[in-house]
Design a protein around this motif. Structure first.
Motif, mmCIF file in Angstrom:
data_model
loop_
_atom_site.group_PDB
_atom_site.id
_atom_site.type_symbol
_atom_site.label_atom_id
_atom_site.label_comp_id
_atom_site.label_asym_id
_atom_site.label_seq_id
_atom_site.Cartn_x
_atom_site.Cartn_y
_atom_site.Cartn_z
ATOM 1 N N ILE A 1 -3.649 1.616 -6.282
ATOM 2 C CA ILE A 1 -4.332 1.067 -5.176
ATOM 3 C C ILE A 1 -4.472 -0.244 -5.191
ATOM 4 O O ILE A 1 -4.952 -0.748 -6.326
ATOM 5 N N THR A 2 -4.046 -0.844 -4.205
ATOM 6 C CA THR A 2 -3.870 -2.409 -3.986
ATOM 7 C C THR A 2 -5.427 -2.700 -3.487
ATOM 8 O O THR A 2 -6.027 -2.120 -2.437
ATOM 9 N N ILE B 1 -3.003 3.244 2.683
ATOM 10 C CA ILE B 1 -3.885 2.491 3.746
ATOM 11 C C ILE B 1 -4.260 3.809 4.772
ATOM 12 O O ILE B 1 -5.234 3.578 5.376
ATOM 13 N N HIS C 1 0.919 -1.360 -0.143
ATOM 14 C CA HIS C 1 -0.038 0.027 0.094
ATOM 15 C C HIS C 1 0.894 1.484 0.079
ATOM 16 O O HIS C 1 0.181 2.483 0.214
ATOM 17 N N TYR D 1 -3.700 -1.246 8.910
ATOM 18 C CA TYR D 1 -3.312 -2.366 7.928
ATOM 19 C C TYR D 1 -4.072 -3.651 8.417
ATOM 20 O O TYR D 1 -4.623 -4.445 7.593
#
Length: 466
Positions: A345-346, A241, A222, A264
């Motif tokens: 963006i993950t 995040i 992130h 996270y």
């Protein structure tokens, strides 16, 4: 005149000692200064009365505080002009300009400077999942910090001194740290001279590859690292995040902080951790966070990717560096779209709630503070604290029962608290500063904090705009 207990390092001549004022008046220093800045040798009288008064105040306050108040002093530069008897300070590790000795003493004992200076060379000195507070004990491991001091080539009490020509001094005085460094870096000879006395900073890449690394780094997938095309050592980071823009000297602090780890873990495994303000740093907390970190690394071993790295043109880099997180991310996403590249963006696929089993972690935690597992309300009895401890000890449960167990435990604790307060009458309250994540037992303590420096510059939470 010698100044016991405080050593100086002249960045012009590479002189080191406590007789700094005699050195600044010497012919050797004047000649070296003229060669470095390509100016004529100054032959007038050097008057440093005002500078010496400031330094006397600094030495007095440092001697009162002992060796601990000198931590990170070698990362501060005293900028002065011996021809004009004027001065200010530059803190390289915090990237901050400081006007006088009084403000410097406040800065040296701040949590922000403590974190930044402690992990400048060795992030292992920070406690994993550290929480901001009013003292450095729950943040910095004293054993690791002591070992770092012994291995450091630069004396922990050395104050760097940079004697500038009057015209150059007046140009940088009163400007921000970033502007001052931009002006000074235009002098190639000065840049080479000052970098010789500067300890090597631990970058995130170097720390990841360090065989002596003791802390896991969670959430790298992130993280976006932006570097400047023409100056690769200039970097800024976006933590997707946490929705923060972070400078190079704050990124490892942030990754090791509970602020980042809490977001996270709960993003990938909802309901694993309670509200952020429900915790304080102690031995059991450290053990729990180490266990959860190991579980995260094991579960996501095959899916976790490295941080994303982008190289930007100087104009775009400056725009990203100097704006808010939301605007910076939008600029980068638009830039990636134009280049037909994927998003930064993950995607998160939430998993099951993680459960910590006390005593499971094999790593020793004997040096991580008192054995207290819950935050104690002011006025709480020993019986109440013991009761809460017994209900916070969880056991592993299969499947969906984990979430229901957490909810049931929270409801039971809330009912117990209500019954206790009814039986005991009114109890004292704890004030919480939502900006700095710090707690206070009285309104006077809170007001003193609000007007202080630490409230205005919370450690590790966002970028300092230049």
């Amino acid at each position: 005149m010698a100044h016991p207990g405080l050593f100086y390092y002249c960045q012009v001549c590479q002189f080191e000692g406590n007789c700094i004022w005699e050195h600044l008046r010497s012919k050797q220093h004047k000649l070296e200064k003229a060669v470095l800045f390509e100016k004529e040798v100054f032959r007038g009288h050097v008057n440093l009365k005002r500078v010496d008064d400031q330094e006397q105040f600094l030495r007095h306050r440092l001697n009162q505080g002992g060796q601990n108040k000198k931590n990170g002093l070698s990362l501060v530069t005293l900028c002065l002009s011996s021809e004009e008897d004027s001065m200010f300070y530059l803190c390289r590790v915090c990237e901050q300009s400081i006007s006088d000795a009084r403000n410097l003493t406040i800065h040296l004992k701040s949590i922000k400077h403590c974190c930044n200076s402690s992990n400048y060379n060795n992030p292992n000195v920070l406690r994993f999942s550290w929480i901001p507070c009013r003292n450095s004990e729950p943040i910095v491991d004293p054993v690791a910090r002591s070992e770092t001091k012994k291995s450091s080539k630069v004396h922990s009490g050395d104050l760097q001194v940079l004697d500038l020509p009057p015209a150059l001094f007046e140009t940088v005085k009163g400007t921000s740290y970033g502007k001052a460094m931009d002006i000074l870096s235009q002098h190639d000879n000065l840049l080479k001279q000052t970098s010789a006395a500067r300890p090597n900073k631990m970058t995130i890449q170097a720390y990841l590859g360090n065989p002596n690394r003791t802390h896991p780094l969670l959430g790298l997938e992130h993280l976006v690292e932006c570097s400047c095309e023409e100056q690769t050592d200039r970097r800024v980071y976006l933590c997707i995040i946490c929705k923060l823009t972070l400078t190079d000297h704050k990124i490892i602090n942030h990754l090791l902080s509970f602020h980042h780890i809490h977001r996270y873990i709960n993003a990938w495994h909802p309901s694993t951790l309670m509200m952020y303000r429900s915790y304080e740093y102690n031995r059991r907390f450290h053990s729990m966070m180490q266990d959860l970190a190991e579980q995260m690394e094991e579960i996501h071993r095959t899916t976790i990717t490295d941080m994303k790295q982008v190289i930007l043109e100087p104009a775009l880099f400056s725009s990203v560096e100097g704006t808010s997180y939301v605007e910076a991310l939008k600029m980068l996403e638009d830039w990636r779209t134009e280049r037909k590249e994927s998003s930064l963006i993950t995607t998160i696929t939430p998993g099951d709630t993680l459960v910590h089993v006390p005593g499971k972690l094999k790593t020793s935690t004997a040096s991580h503070g008192p054995a207290v597992s819950v935050i104690r309300r002011v006025g709480a009895t020993e019986k109440e604290v013991a009761s809460r401890r017994s209900h916070t000890e969880t056991v592993p449960l299969p499947g969906k029962l984990k979430t229901s167990c957490v909810v049931a435990t929270k409801k039971k604790l809330a009912a117990q608290r209500s019954d206790t307060e009814t039986a005991q009458g009114p109890v004292k309250c704890i004030l919480s500063c939502q900006v700095c994540i710090m707690k206070f037992e009285s309104i006077l303590e809170y007001f003193a904090h609000v007007v202080g420096w630490e409230h205005k510059q919370p450690a590790g939470l966002g970028v300092q705009h230049k």
